[in-house]
Design a protein around this motif. Structure first.
Motif, PDB file in Angstrom:
ATOM      1  N   LEU A 144       8.217   1.843  -2.433  1.00  0.00           N
ATOM      2  CA  LEU A 144       7.693   0.687  -2.681  1.00  0.00           C
ATOM      3  C   LEU A 144       8.595  -0.246  -3.546  1.00  0.00           C
ATOM      4  CD1 LEU A 144       3.932   1.436  -3.708  1.00  0.00           C
ATOM      5  CD2 LEU A 144       4.990   0.753  -1.437  1.00  0.00           C
ATOM      6  N   LEU A 145       9.398   0.482  -4.494  1.00  0.00           N
ATOM      7  CA  LEU A 145      10.528  -0.193  -5.121  1.00  0.00           C
ATOM      8  C   LEU A 145      11.620  -0.950  -4.269  1.00  0.00           C
ATOM      9  CD1 LEU A 145      10.814   1.870  -8.461  1.00  0.00           C
ATOM     10  CD2 LEU A 145       9.898  -0.471  -8.228  1.00  0.00           C
ATOM     11  N   ARG A 161      -3.494   7.271  -4.851  1.00  0.00           N
ATOM     12  CA  ARG A 161      -2.208   7.759  -5.787  1.00  0.00           C
ATOM     13  C   ARG A 161      -1.859   6.610  -6.468  1.00  0.00           C
ATOM     14  NH1 ARG A 161      -1.455  13.096  -4.033  1.00  0.00           N
ATOM     15  NH2 ARG A 161       0.402  13.087  -5.309  1.00  0.00           N
ATOM     16  N   LEU A 162      -1.663   5.448  -5.882  1.00  0.00           N
ATOM     17  CA  LEU A 162      -1.119   4.366  -6.954  1.00  0.00           C
ATOM     18  C   LEU A 162      -2.101   4.148  -8.027  1.00  0.00           C
ATOM     19  CD1 LEU A 162       0.300   2.033  -3.822  1.00  0.00           C
ATOM     20  CD2 LEU A 162       1.641   3.184  -5.924  1.00  0.00           C
ATOM     21  N   ARG A 163      -3.275   4.083  -7.576  1.00  0.00           N
ATOM     22  CA  ARG A 163      -4.212   3.770  -8.726  1.00  0.00           C
ATOM     23  C   ARG A 163      -4.059   5.009 -10.094  1.00  0.00           C
ATOM     24  NH1 ARG A 163      -5.895   0.475 -11.750  1.00  0.00           N
ATOM     25  NH2 ARG A 163      -6.141  -0.982  -9.868  1.00  0.00           N
ATOM     26  N   ARG A 209       0.985  -3.864 -10.154  1.00  0.00           N
ATOM     27  CA  ARG A 209       1.802  -3.027  -9.151  1.00  0.00           C
ATOM     28  C   ARG A 209       3.221  -3.387 -10.037  1.00  0.00           C
ATOM     29  NH1 ARG A 209       1.304  -1.827  -3.731  1.00  0.00           N
ATOM     30  NH2 ARG A 209      -0.681  -1.178  -3.415  1.00  0.00           N
ATOM     31  N   MET A 210       3.462  -4.758 -10.309  1.00  0.00           N
ATOM     32  CA  MET A 210       4.643  -5.276 -11.041  1.00  0.00           C
ATOM     33  C   MET A 210       4.986  -4.217 -12.405  1.00  0.00           C
ATOM     34  SD  MET A 210       5.970  -8.815 -12.029  1.00  0.00           S
ATOM     35  CE  MET A 210       6.007  -9.419 -10.156  1.00  0.00           C
ATOM     36  N   GLY A 232       7.697  -1.674 -13.390  1.00  0.00           N
ATOM     37  CA  GLY A 232       8.738  -1.643 -14.400  1.00  0.00           C
ATOM     38  C   GLY A 232       8.684  -0.167 -15.266  1.00  0.00           C
ATOM     39  N   HIS A 233       7.528   0.375 -15.397  1.00  0.00           N
ATOM     40  CA  HIS A 233       7.137   1.470 -16.045  1.00  0.00           C
ATOM     41  C   HIS A 233       7.923   2.652 -15.305  1.00  0.00           C
ATOM     42  CE1 HIS A 233       4.839   4.194 -18.851  1.00  0.00           C
ATOM     43  NE2 HIS A 233       4.837   5.066 -17.620  1.00  0.00           N
ATOM     44  N   ALA A 234       7.731   2.630 -14.188  1.00  0.00           N
ATOM     45  CA  ALA A 234       8.446   3.607 -13.071  1.00  0.00           C
ATOM     46  C   ALA A 234      10.019   3.823 -13.354  1.00  0.00           C
ATOM     47  CB  ALA A 234       8.142   3.602 -11.887  1.00  0.00           C
TER      48      ALA A 234
END
Length: 335
Positions: free
Chosen positions: A278-279, A301-303, A314-315, A319-321
């Motif tokens: 996704l990134l 899984r994203l939630r 998502r943004m 950034g957190h990831a």
């Protein structure tokens, strides 16, 4: 295995048999190898000629010590390859000098047909001495990335590979797995929103640019030699490379999600793969397809990841990831 030294299959077969049967006759060796007498005789003659076997006065054969005999052959082959490399440099300089001031016909070679394009595609990579650069777009005409047999061989010689993937390629079945294999082999990958063409460059000497199909229905391509046009392709690649997004995947091993994780609040390997895709700009549908998930599972899984990160968009998750290394392979615990 000894074909690289110039020996044929029958030669190696007889030599292996002779290693454990010193003082054997040609008849005994032909029976031991299951070869016709004439084939065994021919193989023994070649082995004697190459210094791999010794023939006594009474017609018995003994294998020469492998370390000495094969070592000498390997040294000779290395010397020959070094001489060939020196000759290549000289020939390349002569060719470059001859091409200076040549007509456009001498600088551009038109290639027609899938087989011819595939052959030239492999040849261009094999000709590289320092780097190979390529644009990869769909559909694949000559061969898929996984079928590029020249890539690992050339990388093994120390040639640097850089590739830019058109974002649409990531929707092709199996392409993410192929990309992961390429990354493990040392290829640098980036993703561009849209590439203008297919392209492969070997150093600054050769370039292959596929063209549209001919009126007869055959695909075509042009092979560019060193010229102003090739310099333009060189500049185009570097411009696209600078603006493309780095493509990295955690080294997860098998595609299935591991059953052991490092903690309830830590992303699993599958989560890391989802985030990496996704990134890189891959759509949810494409990421789900590549990872063998249903869209519903991917969204769930994203939630969960957003809940772990304490974010709402998502943004913010992206950034957190990045800040917390969620797209990097997990560090093993312990020693």
């Amino acid at each position: 295995m000894l074909d690289a030294l110039g020996l044929e299959a029958h030669d190696e077969r007889v030599y292996r048999a002779l290693l454990g049967r010193p003082g054997s006759t040609a008849l005994l060796l032909s029976e031991a190898c299951g070869l016709a007498q004439d084939l065994a005789d021919t193989a023994l003659c070649r082995l004697v000629e190459w210094g791999l076997a010794i023939r006594s006065a009474d017609g018995e054969f003994t294998a020469a010590p492998p370390t000495m005999a094969l070592g000498a052959l390997i040294s000779q082959r290395r010397d020959g390859l070094r001489a060939a490399e020196h000759a290549l440099v000289a020939f390349a300089e002569e060719h470059r000098a001859a091409m200076t001031g040549s007509s456009i016909v001498d600088l551009i070679e038109v290639i027609t047909g899938v087989d011819a394009i595939r052959h030239r595609y492999l040849q261009v990579q094999q000709a590289a001495r320092t780097q190979v650069r390529t644009f990869i777009t769909a559909p694949f005409v000559a061969l898929r990335p996984a079928e590029n047999t020249a890539e690992p061989m050339v990388i093994g010689r120390g040639v640097h590979f850089r590739a830019v993937l058109d974002r649409g390629v990531l929707a092709e079945p199996g392409i993410v797995r192929d990309a992961a294999d390429a990354l493990r082999n040392g290829v640098q990958l980036r993703v561009a929103d849209q590439l203008p063409m297919k392209l492969i460059l070997a150093d600054a000497e050769l370039g292959l640019v596929p063209l549209a199909t001919t009126p007869a229905g055959d695909p075509g391509a042009v092979l560019l030699h060193r010229s102003g046009l090739l310099d333009a392709m060189d500049a185009l690649f570097e411009t696209v490379w600078r603006t493309a997004h780095p493509f990295e995947l955690p080294d997860t091993g098998p595609e299935a999600e591991p059953v052991v994780t490092s903690g309830a609040d830590t992303p699993t390997d599958l989560d890391r793969r989802i985030l990496a895709l996704l990134l890189a700009g891959v759509t949810d549908a494409t990421a789900a397809l590549q990872l063998g998930l249903s869209p519903r599972t991917l969204h769930r899984r994203l939630r969960r990841l957003m809940d772990i990160a304490g974010v709402r968009t998502r943004m913010q998750l992206g950034g957190h990831a990045v800040r917390h290394g969620w797209t990097e392979p997990p560090v093993p615990r312990g020693t």
